[in-house]
Design a protein around this motif. Sequence first.
Motif, PDB file in Angstrom:
ATOM      1  N   PHE A 167     -14.012  -2.385   1.308  1.00  0.00           N
ATOM      2  CA  PHE A 167     -13.451  -2.496   0.006  1.00  0.00           C
ATOM      3  C   PHE A 167     -12.274  -1.497  -0.293  1.00  0.00           C
ATOM      4  N   ILE A 168     -12.190  -0.643   0.548  1.00  0.00           N
ATOM      5  CA  ILE A 168     -11.073   0.540   0.247  1.00  0.00           C
ATOM      6  C   ILE A 168      -9.654   0.162   0.645  1.00  0.00           C
ATOM      7  N   PRO A 169      -9.225  -0.767   1.495  1.00  0.00           N
ATOM      8  CA  PRO A 169      -7.900  -1.122   1.558  1.00  0.00           C
ATOM      9  C   PRO A 169      -7.677  -1.852   0.331  1.00  0.00           C
ATOM     10  N   ILE A 170      -8.454  -2.705  -0.094  1.00  0.00           N
ATOM     11  CA  ILE A 170      -8.110  -3.441  -1.292  1.00  0.00           C
ATOM     12  C   ILE A 170      -7.777  -2.536  -2.535  1.00  0.00           C
ATOM     13  N   LEU A 171      -8.681  -1.417  -2.504  1.00  0.00           N
ATOM     14  CA  LEU A 171      -8.564  -0.486  -3.723  1.00  0.00           C
ATOM     15  C   LEU A 171      -7.189   0.122  -3.905  1.00  0.00           C
ATOM     16  N   GLY A 172      -6.997   0.647  -2.252  1.00  0.00           N
ATOM     17  CA  GLY A 172      -5.609   1.175  -1.890  1.00  0.00           C
ATOM     18  C   GLY A 172      -4.488   0.180  -2.540  1.00  0.00           C
ATOM     19  N   GLY A 173      -4.469  -0.970  -2.192  1.00  0.00           N
ATOM     20  CA  GLY A 173      -3.599  -1.891  -2.686  1.00  0.00           C
ATOM     21  C   GLY A 173      -3.354  -2.073  -4.178  1.00  0.00           C
ATOM     22  N   VAL A 174      -4.492  -2.053  -4.842  1.00  0.00           N
ATOM     23  CA  VAL A 174      -4.606  -1.895  -6.365  1.00  0.00           C
ATOM     24  C   VAL A 174      -4.168  -0.813  -6.751  1.00  0.00           C
ATOM     25  N   PHE A 175      -4.258   0.228  -6.441  1.00  0.00           N
ATOM     26  CA  PHE A 175      -3.869   1.597  -6.758  1.00  0.00           C
ATOM     27  C   PHE A 175      -2.291   1.627  -6.530  1.00  0.00           C
ATOM     28  N   TYR A 176      -1.726   1.082  -5.388  1.00  0.00           N
ATOM     29  CA  TYR A 176      -0.554   1.157  -5.294  1.00  0.00           C
ATOM     30  C   TYR A 176       0.329   0.211  -6.158  1.00  0.00           C
ATOM     31  N   ILE A 177      -0.242  -0.810  -6.750  1.00  0.00           N
ATOM     32  CA  ILE A 177       0.370  -1.648  -7.510  1.00  0.00           C
ATOM     33  C   ILE A 177       0.440  -1.166  -9.017  1.00  0.00           C
ATOM     34  N   LEU A 178      -0.798  -0.361  -9.429  1.00  0.00           N
ATOM     35  CA  LEU A 178      -0.834   0.279 -10.620  1.00  0.00           C
ATOM     36  C   LEU A 178      -0.096   1.495 -10.699  1.00  0.00           C
ATOM     37  N   PHE A 179       0.014   2.338  -9.725  1.00  0.00           N
ATOM     38  CA  PHE A 179       0.888   3.615  -9.885  1.00  0.00           C
ATOM     39  C   PHE A 179       2.043   3.618  -9.095  1.00  0.00           C
ATOM     40  N   GLY A 180       2.545   2.532  -8.337  1.00  0.00           N
ATOM     41  CA  GLY A 180       3.816   2.582  -7.842  1.00  0.00           C
ATOM     42  C   GLY A 180       4.973   1.982  -8.676  1.00  0.00           C
ATOM     43  N   ASN A 181       6.116   2.262  -8.123  1.00  0.00           N
ATOM     44  CA  ASN A 181       7.284   1.677  -8.774  1.00  0.00           C
ATOM     45  C   ASN A 181       7.293   0.276  -8.611  1.00  0.00           C
ATOM     46  N   ASN A 182       7.374  -0.446  -9.805  1.00  0.00           N
ATOM     47  CA  ASN A 182       7.416  -1.724  -9.672  1.00  0.00           C
ATOM     48  C   ASN A 182       8.673  -2.411  -9.275  1.00  0.00           C
ATOM     49  N   TYR A 183       8.908  -2.467  -7.843  1.00  0.00           N
ATOM     50  CA  TYR A 183      10.316  -2.844  -7.614  1.00  0.00           C
ATOM     51  C   TYR A 183      10.389  -4.375  -7.339  1.00  0.00           C
ATOM     52  N   TYR A 184       9.009  -5.134  -7.182  1.00  0.00           N
ATOM     53  CA  TYR A 184       8.911  -6.464  -6.944  1.00  0.00           C
ATOM     54  C   TYR A 184       8.425  -7.189  -7.977  1.00  0.00           C
ATOM     55  N   LEU A 185       8.435  -8.460  -8.025  1.00  0.00           N
ATOM     56  CA  LEU A 185       7.809  -9.255  -8.992  1.00  0.00           C
ATOM     57  C   LEU A 185       6.365  -9.248  -8.844  1.00  0.00           C
ATOM     58  N   LYS A 186       5.580  -9.601  -9.928  1.00  0.00           N
ATOM     59  CA  LYS A 186       4.391  -9.891 -10.016  1.00  0.00           C
ATOM     60  C   LYS A 186       3.702 -10.810  -9.001  1.00  0.00           C
ATOM     61  N   GLU A 187       4.223 -12.053  -8.856  1.00  0.00           N
ATOM     62  CA  GLU A 187       3.935 -13.058  -7.693  1.00  0.00           C
ATOM     63  C   GLU A 187       3.776 -12.321  -6.349  1.00  0.00           C
ATOM     64  N   GLN A 188       5.020 -11.213  -6.109  1.00  0.00           N
ATOM     65  CA  GLN A 188       5.135 -10.838  -4.688  1.00  0.00           C
ATOM     66  C   GLN A 188       3.941  -9.661  -4.432  1.00  0.00           C
ATOM     67  N   TYR A 189       3.445  -9.094  -5.717  1.00  0.00           N
ATOM     68  CA  TYR A 189       2.437  -8.250  -5.392  1.00  0.00           C
ATOM     69  C   TYR A 189       0.926  -8.962  -5.381  1.00  0.00           C
TER      70      TYR A 189
END
Length: 201
Positions: free
Chosen positions: A16-38
């Motif tokens: 499950f950890i890679p998925i959680l890494g992706g979720v944290f990246y979306i939550l705490f990263g700079n939102n350069y892309y559209l929601k659909e891309q995330y």
Amino acid sequence: MKKILPFFSYLFHPIFIPILGGVFYILFGNNYYLKEQYYLLLIQIVIITFFLPLSFFYLLRTFGKVDTIMLSDVSQRKIPLLMQMALTMILIQKSVTIDRFPELYFFFLGGIVSTFIVFALLFIKIKASIHMLAISALSFFVIGLCRHNELNCIYTVATLFLITGFVASSRLAMKAHTPSELIIGYLAGMIPQLLLWILWL
């Protein structure tokens, strides 16, 4: 408490950890892309790091190569670890590329290095904890992400360290690892993430 602790081994299983890494990246990263891309990014991560490994696990189980998803036997770990490294390599070459998602790219690259360390240790009969590897890698990725984006994530980080304690206690309660195997696993997950900070922080 002993009845509750094993729950953390399943809830925070390395798969499950890679998925959680992706979720944290979306939550705490700079939102350069559209929601659909995330959303598409998360779907790709889920397919490559969850559904494909799970399919391979059941295939290996069918042929008697593994018995449980916890991979408690040293001899059963080599093929799944090799498979995980190969799938993660495909992920960072085709989806989570350095030019599009650099922070997440280095998280997964660190994961490959950590997995290789644990894989190499099997040849000298050291069964490092993959659970501890995974949760420590996630924790230090989140710390790096918060530093990179200058965010105050003190409660998130504290929660991750608390979860780390529960996961370690869970592995001990289930008699899956010795304390030294937990420490080795934790270091194997932490050190590559720290070293790769140099490239993206």
